[in-house]
Design a protein around this motif. Structure first.
Motif, PDB file in Angstrom:
ATOM      1  N   ASP A  45      44.887 -92.419 -40.476  1.00 26.32           N
ATOM      2  CA  ASP A  45      44.141 -93.002 -39.359  1.00 26.32           C
ATOM      3  C   ASP A  45      43.437 -91.979 -38.472  1.00 26.32           C
ATOM      4  O   ASP A  45      42.500 -92.329 -37.760  1.00 26.32           O
ATOM      5  CB  ASP A  45      45.068 -93.860 -38.497  1.00 26.32           C
ATOM      6  N   ASN A  46      43.891 -90.728 -38.494  1.00 26.11           N
ATOM      7  CA  ASN A  46      43.327 -89.706 -37.611  1.00 26.11           C
ATOM      8  C   ASN A  46      42.769 -88.476 -38.308  1.00 26.11           C
ATOM      9  O   ASN A  46      42.006 -87.726 -37.707  1.00 26.11           O
ATOM     10  CB  ASN A  46      44.380 -89.246 -36.597  1.00 26.11           C
ATOM     11  N   MET A  47      43.176 -88.243 -39.560  1.00 28.07           N
ATOM     12  CA  MET A  47      42.836 -86.986 -40.227  1.00 28.07           C
ATOM     13  C   MET A  47      42.326 -87.240 -41.641  1.00 28.07           C
ATOM     14  O   MET A  47      42.685 -88.224 -42.286  1.00 28.07           O
ATOM     15  CB  MET A  47      44.072 -86.083 -40.334  1.00 28.07           C
ATOM     16  N   VAL A  48      41.495 -86.310 -42.113  1.00 27.98           N
ATOM     17  CA  VAL A  48      41.128 -86.235 -43.526  1.00 27.98           C
ATOM     18  C   VAL A  48      41.622 -84.879 -44.022  1.00 27.98           C
ATOM     19  O   VAL A  48      41.477 -83.864 -43.333  1.00 27.98           O
ATOM     20  CB  VAL A  48      39.605 -86.415 -43.752  1.00 27.98           C
ATOM     21  N   TYR A  49      42.266 -84.862 -45.187  1.00 34.03           N
ATOM     22  CA  TYR A  49      42.838 -83.640 -45.736  1.00 34.03           C
ATOM     23  C   TYR A  49      42.084 -83.259 -47.001  1.00 34.03           C
ATOM     24  O   TYR A  49      41.886 -84.085 -47.893  1.00 34.03           O
ATOM     25  CB  TYR A  49      44.321 -83.837 -46.055  1.00 34.03           C
ATOM     26  N   LEU A  50      41.675 -82.007 -47.046  1.00 39.13           N
ATOM     27  CA  LEU A  50      40.971 -81.479 -48.212  1.00 39.13           C
ATOM     28  C   LEU A  50      41.871 -80.526 -48.978  1.00 39.13           C
ATOM     29  O   LEU A  50      42.636 -79.759 -48.378  1.00 39.13           O
ATOM     30  CB  LEU A  50      39.722 -80.701 -47.792  1.00 39.13           C
ATOM     31  N   ALA A  51      41.758 -80.547 -50.305  1.00 38.66           N
ATOM     32  CA  ALA A  51      42.330 -79.512 -51.155  1.00 38.66           C
ATOM     33  C   ALA A  51      41.225 -78.469 -51.287  1.00 38.66           C
ATOM     34  O   ALA A  51      40.208 -78.698 -51.931  1.00 38.66           O
ATOM     35  CB  ALA A  51      42.725 -80.079 -52.512  1.00 38.66           C
ATOM     36  N   VAL A  52      41.419 -77.336 -50.617  1.00 42.65           N
ATOM     37  CA  VAL A  52      40.400 -76.298 -50.504  1.00 42.65           C
ATOM     38  C   VAL A  52      40.672 -75.216 -51.547  1.00 42.65           C
ATOM     39  O   VAL A  52      41.800 -74.737 -51.665  1.00 42.65           O
ATOM     40  CB  VAL A  52      40.414 -75.693 -49.078  1.00 42.65           C
ATOM     41  N   PRO A  53      39.652 -74.832 -52.331  1.00 41.56           N
ATOM     42  CA  PRO A  53      39.857 -73.772 -53.325  1.00 41.56           C
ATOM     43  C   PRO A  53      40.343 -72.478 -52.674  1.00 41.56           C
ATOM     44  O   PRO A  53      39.851 -72.075 -51.623  1.00 41.56           O
ATOM     45  CB  PRO A  53      38.473 -73.575 -53.937  1.00 41.56           C
ATOM     46  N   TYR A  54      41.324 -71.865 -53.304  1.00 44.22           N
ATOM     47  CA  TYR A  54      41.894 -70.614 -52.816  1.00 44.22           C
ATOM     48  C   TYR A  54      41.017 -69.453 -53.260  1.00 44.22           C
ATOM     49  O   TYR A  54      40.644 -69.360 -54.428  1.00 44.22           O
ATOM     50  CB  TYR A  54      43.306 -70.448 -53.373  1.00 44.22           C
ATOM     51  N   CYS A  55      40.674 -68.578 -52.348  1.00 44.32           N
ATOM     52  CA  CYS A  55      39.896 -67.382 -52.664  1.00 44.32           C
ATOM     53  C   CYS A  55      40.832 -66.188 -52.731  1.00 44.32           C
ATOM     54  O   CYS A  55      41.667 -65.993 -51.855  1.00 44.32           O
ATOM     55  CB  CYS A  55      38.814 -67.151 -51.613  1.00 44.32           C
ATOM     56  N   ALA A  56      40.668 -65.369 -53.729  1.00 45.66           N
ATOM     57  CA  ALA A  56      41.581 -64.252 -53.972  1.00 45.66           C
ATOM     58  C   ALA A  56      41.607 -63.246 -52.825  1.00 45.66           C
ATOM     59  O   ALA A  56      42.596 -62.577 -52.609  1.00 45.66           O
ATOM     60  CB  ALA A  56      41.217 -63.549 -55.262  1.00 45.66           C
ATOM     61  N   GLY A  57      40.549 -63.146 -52.049  1.00 47.21           N
ATOM     62  CA  GLY A  57      40.508 -62.171 -50.972  1.00 47.21           C
ATOM     63  C   GLY A  57      41.238 -62.607 -49.712  1.00 47.21           C
ATOM     64  O   GLY A  57      41.404 -61.829 -48.788  1.00 47.21           O
ATOM     65  N   GLU A  58      41.697 -63.863 -49.679  1.00 45.58           N
ATOM     66  CA  GLU A  58      42.380 -64.357 -48.489  1.00 45.58           C
ATOM     67  C   GLU A  58      43.847 -63.962 -48.510  1.00 45.58           C
ATOM     68  O   GLU A  58      44.455 -63.809 -49.561  1.00 45.58           O
ATOM     69  CB  GLU A  58      42.256 -65.877 -48.406  1.00 45.58           C
ATOM     70  N   ILE A  59      44.435 -63.835 -47.356  1.00 52.71           N
ATOM     71  CA  ILE A  59      45.853 -63.512 -47.229  1.00 52.71           C
ATOM     72  C   ILE A  59      46.670 -64.780 -47.423  1.00 52.71           C
ATOM     73  O   ILE A  59      46.394 -65.802 -46.820  1.00 52.71           O
ATOM     74  CB  ILE A  59      46.158 -62.924 -45.832  1.00 52.71           C
ATOM     75  N   ASP A  60      47.680 -64.718 -48.273  1.00 56.67           N
ATOM     76  CA  ASP A  60      48.562 -65.863 -48.487  1.00 56.67           C
ATOM     77  C   ASP A  60      49.777 -65.682 -47.590  1.00 56.67           C
ATOM     78  O   ASP A  60      50.562 -64.755 -47.776  1.00 56.67           O
ATOM     79  CB  ASP A  60      48.980 -65.924 -49.957  1.00 56.67           C
ATOM     80  N   ASP A  61      49.942 -66.569 -46.609  1.00 55.19           N
ATOM     81  CA  ASP A  61      51.034 -66.417 -45.654  1.00 55.19           C
ATOM     82  C   ASP A  61      52.393 -66.721 -46.266  1.00 55.19           C
ATOM     83  O   ASP A  61      53.422 -66.519 -45.628  1.00 55.19           O
ATOM     84  CB  ASP A  61      50.793 -67.274 -44.405  1.00 55.19           C
ATOM     85  N   ARG A  62      52.434 -67.184 -47.519  1.00 59.93           N
ATOM     86  CA  ARG A  62      53.715 -67.409 -48.193  1.00 59.93           C
ATOM     87  C   ARG A  62      54.234 -66.125 -48.832  1.00 59.93           C
ATOM     88  O   ARG A  62      55.353 -66.086 -49.321  1.00 59.93           O
ATOM     89  CB  ARG A  62      53.566 -68.457 -49.297  1.00 59.93           C
ATOM     90  N   ALA A  63      53.414 -65.106 -48.870  1.00 56.47           N
ATOM     91  CA  ALA A  63      53.777 -63.885 -49.580  1.00 56.47           C
ATOM     92  C   ALA A  63      54.969 -63.201 -48.925  1.00 56.47           C
ATOM     93  O   ALA A  63      55.010 -63.012 -47.723  1.00 56.47           O
ATOM     94  CB  ALA A  63      52.589 -62.931 -49.614  1.00 56.47           C
ATOM     95  N   PHE A  64      55.936 -62.839 -49.747  1.00 59.33           N
ATOM     96  CA  PHE A  64      57.106 -62.096 -49.295  1.00 59.33           C
ATOM     97  C   PHE A  64      57.420 -61.085 -50.375  1.00 59.33           C
ATOM     98  O   PHE A  64      57.682 -61.439 -51.514  1.00 59.33           O
ATOM     99  CB  PHE A  64      58.292 -63.044 -49.082  1.00 59.33           C
ATOM    100  N   PHE A  65      57.315 -59.832 -50.038  1.00 57.17           N
ATOM    101  CA  PHE A  65      57.512 -58.774 -51.014  1.00 57.17           C
ATOM    102  C   PHE A  65      58.748 -57.949 -50.652  1.00 57.17           C
ATOM    103  O   PHE A  65      58.642 -56.958 -49.943  1.00 57.17           O
ATOM    104  CB  PHE A  65      56.283 -57.866 -51.074  1.00 57.17           C
ATOM    105  N   PRO A  66      59.923 -58.359 -51.130  1.00 54.32           N
ATOM    106  CA  PRO A  66      61.139 -57.620 -50.771  1.00 54.32           C
ATOM    107  C   PRO A  66      61.317 -56.346 -51.587  1.00 54.32           C
ATOM    108  O   PRO A  66      62.277 -56.167 -52.264  1.00 54.32           O
ATOM    109  CB  PRO A  66      62.243 -58.630 -51.069  1.00 54.32           C
ATOM    110  N   GLY A  67      60.396 -55.465 -51.552  1.00 55.18           N
ATOM    111  CA  GLY A  67      60.497 -54.247 -52.338  1.00 55.18           C
ATOM    112  C   GLY A  67      59.272 -54.065 -53.220  1.00 55.18           C
ATOM    113  O   GLY A  67      59.333 -53.419 -54.245  1.00 55.18           O
ATOM    114  N   GLY A  68      58.205 -54.667 -52.829  1.00 57.84           N
ATOM    115  CA  GLY A  68      56.970 -54.484 -53.578  1.00 57.84           C
ATOM    116  C   GLY A  68      56.686 -55.628 -54.511  1.00 57.84           C
ATOM    117  O   GLY A  68      57.116 -56.750 -54.317  1.00 57.84           O
ATOM    118  N   PHE A  69      55.960 -55.307 -55.545  1.00 60.09           N
ATOM    119  CA  PHE A  69      55.539 -56.310 -56.508  1.00 60.09           C
ATOM    120  C   PHE A  69      56.533 -56.376 -57.650  1.00 60.09           C
ATOM    121  O   PHE A  69      57.273 -55.442 -57.919  1.00 60.09           O
ATOM    122  CB  PHE A  69      54.145 -55.981 -57.041  1.00 60.09           C
TER     123      PHE A  69
END
Length: 102
Positions: A45-69
């Motif tokens: 009723d209030n919002m429209v949600y888009l599935a937006v293509p992910y660009c490789a240059g963007e930072i992924d806030d889910r990333a967690f590197f406990p000692g690198g890759f």
């Protein structure tokens, strides 16, 4: 381009317009001039949600590197192809269908 801003549309008309194009590749323009492309994933009723293509240059806030890759330089989390982004229906100015090719 289908302009929603040329006529005064209430929220129910904007919602119906977005639902008509559900799962289609579109460009939305907000009243503050922002443009975003993506697939219409959900409308409420209030919002429209888009599935937006992910660009490789963007930072992924889910990333967690406990000692690198991990093995072979790959991180421990799967790569996301799309992310969800919500826009208020009240702020939509325009919605345009875009061609999508595989």
């Amino acid at each position: 381009m289908e302009m929603m801003g040329q006529q005064t549309m209430d929220l129910s008309e904007k919602k119906g317009h977005c639902e008509k194009h559900m799962h289609r590749y579109v460009m939305v323009q907000t009243s503050d001039g922002m443009l975003q492309d993506g697939f219409i994933e959900h409308v409420d009723d209030n919002m429209v949600y888009l599935a937006v293509p992910y660009c490789a240059g963007e930072i992924d806030d889910r990333a967690f590197f406990p000692g690198g890759f991990g093995y072979g330089g790959y991180p421990y989390f799967p790569r996301r192809r799309f992310y969800r982004r919500g826009f208020p229906l009240a702020g939509l100015l325009a919605l345009s269908l875009l061609p999508f090719y595989f």
